[in-house]
Design a protein around this motif. Structure first.
Motif, PDB file in Angstrom:
ATOM      1  N   PHE A  68      90.896  21.879  60.176  1.00 62.04           N
ATOM      2  CA  PHE A  68      91.537  23.187  60.363  1.00 62.04           C
ATOM      3  C   PHE A  68      92.167  23.685  59.064  1.00 62.04           C
ATOM      4  O   PHE A  68      92.043  24.862  58.711  1.00 62.04           O
ATOM      5  N   ASP A  69      92.824  22.797  58.327  1.00 62.12           N
ATOM      6  CA  ASP A  69      93.408  23.178  57.036  1.00 62.12           C
ATOM      7  C   ASP A  69      92.326  23.707  56.092  1.00 62.12           C
ATOM      8  O   ASP A  69      92.541  24.680  55.363  1.00 62.12           O
ATOM      9  N   GLU A  70      91.160  23.080  56.107  1.00 57.57           N
ATOM     10  CA  GLU A  70      90.058  23.532  55.247  1.00 57.57           C
ATOM     11  C   GLU A  70      89.519  24.883  55.695  1.00 57.57           C
ATOM     12  O   GLU A  70      89.153  25.714  54.863  1.00 57.57           O
ATOM     13  N   LEU A  71      89.490  25.136  57.005  1.00 57.89           N
ATOM     14  CA  LEU A  71      89.086  26.463  57.487  1.00 57.89           C
ATOM     15  C   LEU A  71      90.071  27.525  56.989  1.00 57.89           C
ATOM     16  O   LEU A  71      89.662  28.619  56.580  1.00 57.89           O
ATOM     17  N   LEU A  72      91.357  27.204  57.006  1.00 60.35           N
ATOM     18  CA  LEU A  72      92.361  28.141  56.511  1.00 60.35           C
ATOM     19  C   LEU A  72      92.225  28.367  55.006  1.00 60.35           C
ATOM     20  O   LEU A  72      92.408  29.484  54.514  1.00 60.35           O
ATOM     21  N   ASN A  73      91.869  27.309  54.262  1.00 62.36           N
ATOM     22  CA  ASN A  73      91.629  27.460  52.825  1.00 62.36           C
ATOM     23  C   ASN A  73      90.449  28.398  52.569  1.00 62.36           C
ATOM     24  O   ASN A  73      90.489  29.229  51.663  1.00 62.36           O
ATOM     25  N   CYS A 119      81.111  23.598  55.538  1.00 64.83           N
ATOM     26  CA  CYS A 119      81.953  23.455  54.343  1.00 64.83           C
ATOM     27  C   CYS A 119      83.310  22.836  54.695  1.00 64.83           C
ATOM     28  O   CYS A 119      83.795  21.955  53.984  1.00 64.83           O
ATOM     29  N   ALA A 120      83.909  23.288  55.801  1.00 65.72           N
ATOM     30  CA  ALA A 120      85.201  22.729  56.213  1.00 65.72           C
ATOM     31  C   ALA A 120      85.070  21.248  56.558  1.00 65.72           C
ATOM     32  O   ALA A 120      85.932  20.440  56.194  1.00 65.72           O
ATOM     33  N   LEU A 121      83.999  20.891  57.260  1.00 64.80           N
ATOM     34  CA  LEU A 121      83.788  19.477  57.602  1.00 64.80           C
ATOM     35  C   LEU A 121      83.592  18.642  56.341  1.00 64.80           C
ATOM     36  O   LEU A 121      84.141  17.542  56.214  1.00 64.80           O
ATOM     37  N   HIS A 122      82.812  19.168  55.418  1.00 67.15           N
ATOM     38  CA  HIS A 122      82.570  18.435  54.166  1.00 67.15           C
ATOM     39  C   HIS A 122      83.864  18.300  53.366  1.00 67.15           C
ATOM     40  O   HIS A 122      84.177  17.223  52.850  1.00 67.15           O
ATOM     41  N   ALA A 123      84.630  19.388  53.280  1.00 66.94           N
ATOM     42  CA  ALA A 123      85.880  19.351  52.513  1.00 66.94           C
ATOM     43  C   ALA A 123      86.910  18.422  53.159  1.00 66.94           C
ATOM     44  O   ALA A 123      87.781  17.891  52.471  1.00 66.94           O
ATOM     45  N   ALA A 124      86.810  18.228  54.471  1.00 64.33           N
ATOM     46  CA  ALA A 124      87.733  17.317  55.157  1.00 64.33           C
ATOM     47  C   ALA A 124      87.376  15.860  54.907  1.00 64.33           C
ATOM     48  O   ALA A 124      88.058  14.970  55.393  1.00 64.33           O
ATOM     49  N   GLU A 125      86.329  15.641  54.127  1.00 62.33           N
ATOM     50  CA  GLU A 125      85.908  14.296  53.719  1.00 62.33           C
ATOM     51  C   GLU A 125      85.820  13.343  54.904  1.00 62.33           C
ATOM     52  O   GLU A 125      86.558  12.361  55.000  1.00 62.33           O
TER      53      GLU A 125
END
Length: 152
Positions: A68-73, A119-125
């Motif tokens: 969720f944080d990555e979606l907000l980013n 992208c959000a899933l990938h960024a969430a590592e």
């Protein structure tokens, strides 16, 4: 009504007179029909699994918070992403992604929606060392559907 436009009526004129000569070069962009963008609200339900012994509801909750944080980013960088949100079923390892996407067609919106979720899933590592690894289950084609605000 007179064809002449009075000076004090010029502001209220429906059709002011055209200039006799062009005032400058024509911008080719002005000649193109611009596509009408609209916001398409979409939702996708995804199931995740983990064979990691550290898997727990708390670990999945931390993972969903990171996503969720990555979606907000992403939203902060792209005005075409509107009101991203997610809901999670911790025990079932499910995430429902909800997001408005500004696009000219629903097909374009779906492509952008999927790219931003990925992208959000990938960024969430998902596979960060020391964290359980979560992967989407192998559904042939995830269901993406248009939603109305009341459905969210």
């Amino acid at each position: 009504m007179s064809a002449e436009v009075q000076e004090d009526d010029a502001e209220h004129s429906v059709r002011p007179e055209l200039p006799e000569k062009p005032t400058g070069p024509v911008d080719p962009g002005d000649l193109l029909v611009k596509e009408r963008l609209m916001i398409h609200y979409l939702r996708m339900d995804a199931k995740f699994s983990s064979d990691d012994p550290a898997d727990s509801e708390d670990a999945f909750d931390v993972f969903t918070d990171r996503v969720f944080d990555e979606l907000l980013n992403l939203q902060a960088l792209d005005v075409g992403i509107v009101e991203p949100d997610l809901t999670a079923g911790l025990a079932a390892r499910r995430i429902s992604f909800l997001m408005g996407i500004e696009a000219s067609t629903q097909d374009d919106a779906i492509k952008l929606f999927l790219a931003n979720v990925q992208c959000a899933l990938h960024a969430a590592e998902c596979n960060t060392e020391g964290f359980p690894r979560y992967e989407p289950t192998l559904d042939a084609k995830p269901s993406i559907r248009r939603i109305e605000a009341a459905d969210a």
